[in-house]
Structures are given as structure tokens and as C-alpha cells.
Write a protein that holds these residues in place. Structure first.
Motif, PDB file in Angstrom:
ATOM      1  N   ASP A   1       0.830  -1.205   0.000  1.00  0.00           N
ATOM      2  CA  ASP A   1       0.000   0.000   0.000  1.00  0.00           C
ATOM      3  C   ASP A   1       0.864   1.255   0.000  1.00  0.00           C
ATOM      4  N   ALA A   2       2.026   1.184   0.651  1.00  0.00           N
ATOM      5  CA  ALA A   2       2.923   2.342   0.689  1.00  0.00           C
ATOM      6  C   ALA A   2       3.373   2.701  -0.728  1.00  0.00           C
ATOM      7  N   TYR A   3       3.684   1.697  -1.537  1.00  0.00           N
ATOM      8  CA  TYR A   3       4.089   1.934  -2.922  1.00  0.00           C
ATOM      9  C   TYR A   3       2.936   2.563  -3.716  1.00  0.00           C
ATOM     10  N   PHE A   4       1.742   2.006  -3.538  1.00  0.00           N
ATOM     11  CA  PHE A   4       0.581   2.553  -4.240  1.00  0.00           C
ATOM     12  C   PHE A   4       0.309   3.996  -3.806  1.00  0.00           C
ATOM     13  N   GLN A   5       0.444   4.288  -2.513  1.00  0.00           N
ATOM     14  CA  GLN A   5       0.220   5.652  -2.023  1.00  0.00           C
ATOM     15  C   GLN A   5       1.253   6.627  -2.598  1.00  0.00           C
ATOM     16  N   LYS A   6       2.471   6.149  -2.761  1.00  0.00           N
ATOM     17  CA  LYS A   6       3.515   6.989  -3.359  1.00  0.00           C
ATOM     18  C   LYS A   6       3.140   7.353  -4.797  1.00  0.00           C
ATOM     19  N   ILE A   7       2.654   6.377  -5.556  1.00  0.00           N
ATOM     20  CA  ILE A   7       2.227   6.636  -6.936  1.00  0.00           C
ATOM     21  C   ILE A   7       1.060   7.622  -6.940  1.00  0.00           C
ATOM     22  N   LEU A   8       0.052   7.363  -6.112  1.00  0.00           N
ATOM     23  CA  LEU A   8      -1.114   8.252  -6.067  1.00  0.00           C
ATOM     24  C   LEU A   8      -0.701   9.672  -5.680  1.00  0.00           C
ATOM     25  N   GLY A   9       0.272   9.798  -4.789  1.00  0.00           N
ATOM     26  CA  GLY A   9       0.782  11.115  -4.419  1.00  0.00           C
ATOM     27  C   GLY A   9       1.386  11.834  -5.612  1.00  0.00           C
ATOM     28  N   GLN A  10       2.123  11.099  -6.434  1.00  0.00           N
ATOM     29  CA  GLN A  10       2.696  11.683  -7.656  1.00  0.00           C
ATOM     30  C   GLN A  10       1.581  12.130  -8.600  1.00  0.00           C
ATOM     31  N   VAL A  11       0.568  11.279  -8.760  1.00  0.00           N
ATOM     32  CA  VAL A  11      -0.533  11.590  -9.676  1.00  0.00           C
ATOM     33  C   VAL A  11      -1.286  12.839  -9.201  1.00  0.00           C
ATOM     34  N   ARG A  12      -1.540  12.929  -7.901  1.00  0.00           N
ATOM     35  CA  ARG A  12      -2.284  14.070  -7.346  1.00  0.00           C
ATOM     36  C   ARG A  12      -1.591  15.405  -7.632  1.00  0.00           C
ATOM     37  N   GLN A  13      -0.273  15.380  -7.798  1.00  0.00           N
ATOM     38  CA  GLN A  13       0.455  16.625  -8.081  1.00  0.00           C
ATOM     39  C   GLN A  13       0.050  17.244  -9.422  1.00  0.00           C
ATOM     40  N   SER A  14      -0.547  16.463 -10.302  1.00  0.00           N
ATOM     41  CA  SER A  14      -0.976  16.966 -11.608  1.00  0.00           C
ATOM     42  C   SER A  14      -2.412  17.481 -11.596  1.00  0.00           C
ATOM     43  N   ILE A  15      -3.062  17.430 -10.450  1.00  0.00           N
ATOM     44  CA  ILE A  15      -4.480  17.801 -10.360  1.00  0.00           C
ATOM     45  C   ILE A  15      -4.617  19.198  -9.763  1.00  0.00           C
ATOM     46  N   ASP A  16      -5.337  20.057 -10.460  1.00  0.00           N
ATOM     47  CA  ASP A  16      -5.575  21.419 -10.003  1.00  0.00           C
ATOM     48  C   ASP A  16      -6.344  21.400  -8.672  1.00  0.00           C
ATOM     49  N   PRO A  17      -5.988  22.300  -7.749  1.00  0.00           N
ATOM     50  CA  PRO A  17      -6.645  22.313  -6.439  1.00  0.00           C
ATOM     51  C   PRO A  17      -8.136  22.652  -6.477  1.00  0.00           C
ATOM     52  N   SER A  18      -8.651  23.142  -7.595  1.00  0.00           N
ATOM     53  CA  SER A  18     -10.093  23.404  -7.692  1.00  0.00           C
ATOM     54  C   SER A  18     -10.901  22.103  -7.768  1.00  0.00           C
TER      55      SER A  18
END
Length: 168
Positions: A88-105
């Protein structure tokens, strides 16, 4: 923007992420689905977007990252697959990277990742590397992970995703 509808957009290189998208599509009410299929432009007008990706070098694939960077004021459920998994830690790391591309709106309303099988050519490459006496020390672990991934996404993976979608 259509607030009572949803769309499911995904990028799937080997079919693993499409399996997840199919499970979401089968779980949610059909009458609310504006669009189901590959990432496209223009983006459907649904306020709620289920966006699926395959993992490329620890992040979502480029097509998905491009889509995510264009979205504003949407509700997003991210789902994805990664050949390397079990953590799960690996998956969370990936999701964290993906979230960086998402606008805060935008609002992320859910996330799900699981392991996905890799092409046989990956295992063949590992076996070829093993012939070299100076092969990487973690090569046996990589082969074991490859073999473990062959059954994923499995029925348990799909059921976990369905349960998350039922909660939305």
C-alpha cells in the motif's frame, strides 16, 4: 456541467486498467453514465469523473497526466494499476505523484490501486539479465513479483474497487 452524471475515462496499456474501469461501470447506475471509454477530448461534461491510469515510472501514464492537468472544478475518483505491487505504501507513493498533476479546484473523492500483470517480455528480460554473472541483486525478487502479478487484477481486487464505488 452535468452534476447528476458521471464519466469513466481510462488509459490501459495491457488491459489491467480496463478491467478496473469495467468493474466500476458494472457497479454504478447505467442511466447516470455520460461516457465510458478511453481518454478523449473534449472531456465529457460530467462533474464526477472516474479516471483510470497505468503506472509508468512511478506515476500515471502521460495521457492521463495530460488529462488531469486540464481539469477544473470536478470531482475525481482515481484508479490505477501497477506491475510492481503488494505494498500500500508503494501505491500511495504513486497516487501522491498523480495528485500533483491535479488542479486544487478539483476534489478527489476516492482512490484505488492494485497490482496488474505485466507482459511476458518483462519476465524474459529478467531471465536474460540473470544469465549475466553481475546481475542486479534484487533480480530474484523482481521475478517473484512478476509471477505474483500474473493473477492481478483478481476478483478480490475488483470487489474492493466495487465496494469503494458503492460508497460514493
Amino acid at each position: 456541467m452535468k452534476t447528476d452524471q458521471y464519466s469513466i475515462l481510462f488509459s490501459s496499456l495491457t488491459g489491467n486498467t480496463k478491467k478496473l474501469a469495467d468493474a466500476i461501470h458494472e457497479t454504478l447506475p447505467e442511466e447516470g453514465c455520460e461516457y465510458f471509454g478511453a481518454i478523449k477530448t473534449p472531456v465529457p461534461s460530467s462533474e464526477l469523473l472516474y479516471i483510470g491510469f497505468w503506472t509508468d515510472k512511478g506515476n500515471a501514464d502521460n495521457e492521463t497526466l495530460t488529462l488531469l492537468s486540464t481539469l477544473k472544478n470536478r470531482r475525481i475518483f482515481l484508479f490505477g494499476t501497477a506491475g510492481f505491487g503488494g505494498s500500500d505504501a508503494y501505491f500511495q507513493k504513486i497516487l501522491g505523484q498523480v495528485r500533483q498533476s491535479i488542479d486544487p479546484s478539483n476534489t478527489i473523492i476516492g482512490e484505488y490501486m492494485c497490482q496488474g500483470k505485466m507482459p511476458q517480455s518483462v519476465r524474459e528480460r529478467y531471465m536474460k539479465m540473470k544469465e549475466n554473472p553481475e546481475h542486479p541483486a534484487n533480480l530474484d525478487a523482481l521475478i517473484k513479483n512478476f509471477d505474483c502479478a500474473l493473477s492481478h487484477p483478481d476478483s478480490d481486487d475488483l470487489e474492493k474497487l466495487r465496494n469503494l464505488c458503492r460508497l460514493r
